[in-house]
Design a protein around this motif. Structure first.
Motif, PDB file in Angstrom:
ATOM      1  N   ALA A 848       0.841  -1.201   0.000  1.00  0.00           N
ATOM      2  CA  ALA A 848       0.000   0.000   0.000  1.00  0.00           C
ATOM      3  C   ALA A 848       0.882   1.260   0.000  1.00  0.00           C
ATOM      4  N   GLU A 849       1.969   1.226   0.788  1.00  0.00           N
ATOM      5  CA  GLU A 849       2.874   2.381   0.824  1.00  0.00           C
ATOM      6  C   GLU A 849       3.609   2.533  -0.500  1.00  0.00           C
ATOM      7  N   TYR A 850       3.960   1.402  -1.128  1.00  0.00           N
ATOM      8  CA  TYR A 850       4.593   1.459  -2.447  1.00  0.00           C
ATOM      9  C   TYR A 850       3.685   2.178  -3.431  1.00  0.00           C
ATOM     10  N   GLN A 851       2.403   1.788  -3.450  1.00  0.00           N
ATOM     11  CA  GLN A 851       1.463   2.382  -4.405  1.00  0.00           C
ATOM     12  C   GLN A 851       1.262   3.873  -4.113  1.00  0.00           C
ATOM     13  N   ARG A 852       1.176   4.206  -2.807  1.00  0.00           N
ATOM     14  CA  ARG A 852       1.039   5.625  -2.429  1.00  0.00           C
ATOM     15  C   ARG A 852       2.242   6.429  -2.916  1.00  0.00           C
ATOM     16  N   THR A 853       3.437   5.889  -2.678  1.00  0.00           N
ATOM     17  CA  THR A 853       4.658   6.602  -3.056  1.00  0.00           C
ATOM     18  C   THR A 853       4.745   6.750  -4.572  1.00  0.00           C
TER      19      THR A 853
END
Length: 929
Positions: A848-853
């Protein structure tokens, strides 16, 4: 091995190399290997386009069905492919640059031509440029504490392929000549195939020293004079002044190899001495070769030209040297004065080299006088130069002679400035023990910081500070003292320049610096005499945790205001070096807060030094990867805070960076040029006013850093089971056994905590499993939280990206790390975690953090896809995925087998294959530590 249809010269070379590798595999590997390599590649390429569980199952079945020998050869085939791709890209980059130079037009951004044209267009005068040159120092520091996976013998083979590939492009060849060259390249690839790329034994520190020295002989001795020639020519072309401008020799090199003992029990005092003598031997050998070369060039006859009176006087002094020292007369070159001079110089250098070699063998022999130091050799070279110029041969003096002068001005007799590094706790233990051995001494360990500083300053100033009986000391304290004694002895014997800084890692208090100063005092390197204070040791405190970076100005202010330290600093020239640790701060608080705290720390410590009238140089402990401060050098220098570079830059060159930047002189020349032009641009503050960064940008960054750290710590410190996840989804257990570095993977044995794991294996492990988490985690959450759905805030971030080099470099490096990450492959590694529910929960957070970044970075940069602004890099990294994907799946299978308790008797076999997979993935991703 087949390849897609080529579009560029680089692609054509890659297709050629791939075809030749296929021929080698067909003839010299097991018959199935080539088929397996190609089918795995094609199958995983299909999966990239669209996931197909049935195809994935078939591919995994194929991998699982391979016997160990076939599996080994498949891994090795991929590894060699990556090496050949790297060579093809490097060759293509060099040929493109040569094509631009040959065309005679404007050169690339970062070239000397582009940089000086920009300076001239901006109104920088020749006098201002000369002033800038006078203040430059470019100081890369080679280290072995990283994880360079390439063996030296493989580097030599790859160098031969590089040269053959250039010949293939450079000459108009007939069919027979072309076939001959292709046959030679095929032979070299065959040699690569039959040379083991994995070291059988863990390297000793002496092996690491040889590895570091390799780049000087193979590349830097050639590249450095060429760089100065290029710069001299560019200055003349763009600043065509009546009075010629002087470009001083402002490049120097440092090293940690053999001096970095922080956590490395294999670096002993004798190891450091060995490293220094090996350095001296190498540089003296180079000078001897070049003087022999000059002797074949400077064949002027005194019947046809008149050398200068000063030069002729020196020949008379040389005759005295031969008669008084050698008990004979110099009979050769009666009418060839320069050859006569060079013969004497060669003899004196040979004596100097013999002395170094004797001491390498442990003999302290008495030999006839050679050169006492490099200054004497320099003076002889200057005499020849000035004499040649006096009779109209200035153009001759500008050739090979000037190249040698540049080398001697750069390398002296020491080659590199060897930094010594040790952890602060080791000095505290030694000082505590030394105080405890004094009659009636109080317990040093019980002192508070103020009491420690008082006790240390009194001891440093005392004529007879401490009574020491070495026989009663512990081994550790005795060895710590011996390091300082070695520094004093070799400075006196060889050169004060032989050592660089004494780096104190994990500097938490001012007393940590003063403890080192006391140990220096005991070795006669610092103290107080009837003539006043003296100090011959340059100490560089290293600030590497988030907390220490936050407190950097408090600690340095305590030192600058302390009477004893201030007196010692004044005695050593009012110069202070401060080192900044990128790796541990990133591991500690995440990439966003690490980057920002480093930025703030630089500003604060430079302002503090200015207030005290102290010249301060920042030493950047950058690694090869983004998670350790890596990235292109030119952009990294320009991204430093305004007015903190000031003509000088010192930074570590670690791991795979050494072979990528310095294995070939053609590439070394380019990389050094890019770094130096960045230094010149960042140092314009020395000669003209600077534009301050907007205060609102600084405020936004502070908010982003705060939120990024919170997100990172939530995962790494507060998420249940996270450390277990790290150990199980990465091959850290094998990395610790990989024979690529002499240093342990942990600071403390059997301690699996985040604090104990070294930053290098931390970053290395996440890269292997395609998470690349240290380089981007927390950035997406921080940006999303700050901007929300506010379009004006997005517009402001976009302006920051366009206007602020720091922010642009941060997000450009983030793009590269996101591109190298592969969440679908990272998810496959979660199969290795025993607690699958915990693993899935943690992975979902990471994904999820990868996609946000990814989303936030693309929005701010205004891009549709990652690395869109750097298409060559995008293609370069993208073409590796076809071979990395199967390798990652092979590694997952090997980790399962290696960790399976039922296969203990086969564990060594699986470990060997696992180490090969680690090497291959590192080569494919172009980074290790």
């Amino acid at each position: 091995m087949t390849h897609t249809m080529p579009a560029t010269a680089s692609e054509r070379d890659i297709q050629l190399f791939t075809t030749l590798l296929g021929e080698v595999l067909r003839e010299h590997s097991r018959k199935r290997v080539l088929v397996v390599v190609e089918r795995l590649r094609d199958g995983f390429l299909t999966l990239r386009r669209a996931d197909d569980p049935e195809l994935r199952a078939k591919l995994m079945h194929r991998i699982n069905s391979l016997d160990p020998q076939t599996l080994s050869e498949v891994i090795r085939a991929y590894n060699i492919y990556f090496s050949l791709v790297n060579i093809a890209e490097e060759v293509n980059g060099y040929l493109q640059r040569r094509s631009l130079v040959s065309a005679g037009g404007r050169l690339w951004r970062g070239s000397f031509d582009h940089t000086l044209r920009q300076f001239a267009a901006d109104g920088m005068s020749a006098d201002q440029l000369q002033n800038l040159f006078a203040q430059l120092l470019y100081l890369p520091v080679f280290t072995a504490h990283p994880t360079e996976a390439k063996r030296r013998i493989n580097l030599e083979t790859q160098r031969r392929i590089f040269l053959l590939a250039i010949d293939l492009h450079r000459h108009k060849l007939n069919q027979e000549e072309q076939q001959d060259l292709l046959g030679k390249i095929l032979g070299e690839i065959q040699i690569l195939w039959k040379t083991d790329e994995v070291r059988i034994h863990k390297p000793q520190v002496a092996d690491e020293v040889r590895q570091g020295l390799y780049f000087f002989r193979a590349s830097l001795f050639t590249a450095l004079p060429l760089l100065y020639r290029n710069l001299d020519r560019t200055v003349r072309r763009i600043y065509n002044t009546e009075k010629p401008m002087h470009v001083p020799s402002f490049i120097q090199f440092g090293s940690w190899i053999g001096g970095d003992r922080d956590g490395n029990p294999f670096v002993r005092p004798e190891t450091t001495e060995l490293a220094i003598r090996m350095q001296c031997e190498l540089v003296l050998e180079e000078y001897l070769e070049r003087i022999q070369q000059l002797s074949r060039i400077l064949s002027h006859s005194n019947l046809l030209c008149q050398p200068s009176p000063q030069f002729l006087n020196s020949l008379d002094a040389d005759e005295d040297y031969w008669i008084n020292t050698m008990r004979q007369s110099q009979r050769r070159y009666g009418h060839e004065p320069y050859r006569r001079k060079l013969a004497t110089m060669r003899h004196r250098l040979m004596v100097t080299l013999d002395r170094v070699r004797a001491r390498l063998q442990g003999h302290d022999v008495r030999l006839p006088d050679g050169y006492r130091d490099a200054d004497e050799l320099q003076q002889d070279l200057y005499l020849i130069r000035d004499s040649l110029m006096s009779h109209g041969d200035a153009n001759v003096a500008e050739g090979e002679l000037k190249d040698l002068i540049r080398l001697v001005e750069t390398f002296g007799f020491h080659l590199v400035h060897l930094d010594i590094r040790q952890e602060s706790n080791r000095h505290t233990q030694a000082v505590t023990e030394l105080f405890a051995r004094q009659p009636g001494a109080p317990l040093y360990a019980a002192f508070n910081e103020e009491q420690k500083l008082l006790a240390l300053s009194e001891a440093i100033a005392h004529p007879h500070p401490l009574h020491i009986d070495k026989a009663t000391l512990t081994f550790e304290t005795r060895e710590t003292l011996e390091v300082f004694e070695l520094i004093a002895r070799l400075r006196a014997e060889i050169s004060p320049q032989i050592f660089g800084a004494y780096v104190i890692s994990m500097t938490h208090h001012a007393s940590h610096v003063m403890e080192v100063m006391l140990l220096a005092r005991l070795a006669g390197l610092a103290g107080y005499t009837n003539d006043g204070w003296f100090c011959h040791l340059q100490i560089a405190p290293l600030f590497e945790t988030i907390e220490d970076l936050t407190r950097i100005d408090q600690i340095m202010a305590t030192l600058f205001n302390h009477p004893t330290y201030a007196a010692l600093l004044k005695a050593s020239g009012q110069f202070q070096e401060v080192m900044l640790g990128y790796s541990d701060s990133c591991k500690d608080g995440g990439i966003l807060t690490s980057t920002w705290k480093l930025y703030e720390a630089q500003e604060r410590v430079m302002a503090l030094a200015d207030a005290h009238g102290i010249q301060c140089r920042l030493f950047h402990g950058r690694g090869g990867t983004i998670g350790r401060g890596g990235g292109p050098t030119h952009e990294a220098i320009l991204a430093q805070p305004i007015a903190t570079v000031r003509g000088q830059i010192k930074f570590t060159e670690q791991g795979e960076v050494l072979s990528y930047r310095y294995a070939n002189p053609e590439t070394a020349l380019y990389e050094l040029t890019m770094g130096i032009s960045g230094l010149m641009k960042a140092s314009r503050c020395l000669i003209e006013p600077v534009t301050e960064i907007r205060k609102d940008y600084l405020g936004i960054m502070a908010e982003l850093a705060h939120d990024g750290e919170a997100a990172y710590r939530q995962l790494t410190q507060n998420m249940p089971g996270f450390i277990d996840y790290f150990y199980e989804v990465t091959p850290l257990d094998a990395i610790a056994l990989l024979n690529i570095g002499s240093r342990p993977a942990h600071r403390k044995r059997n301690d699996r905590s985040l604090n104990s794991i070294r930053a290098i294996p931390w970053v290395f492990g996440w890269a292997q499993s395609r998470h690349t988490l240290p380089a981007w985690y927390g950035i997406g959450s921080a940006i999303e939280r700050w901007r929300g759905n506010d379009l004006e805030r997005l517009a402001k971030l976009q302006r920051m990206y366009q206007e602020w080099p720091f922010f642009r470099a941060l997000l450009s490096n983030t793009q590269m790390s996101l591109f190298k990450a592969e969440m679908h492959i990272a998810h496959e590694y979660t199969r290795l975690v025993q607690d699958r529910g915990m693993a899935e929960m943690i992975f979902q957070h990471i994904q999820a953090e990868y996609q946000r970044t990814l989303t936030q970075v693309l929005h701010i940069a205004g891009l549709q896809m990652l690395l869109e602004e750097t298409p060559e890099l995008q293609v370069s990294l993208g073409r590796r995925n076809a071979y990395l994907d199967p390798l990652n799946h092979v590694q997952i299978t090997l980790l399962e087998r290696y960790r399976d308790e039922s296969t203990l008797e086969q564990r060594e076999q699986w470990l060997d294959l696992l180490l090969r997979s680690i090497n291959a993935i590192a080569a494919g991703m172009r980074n290790t530590g």
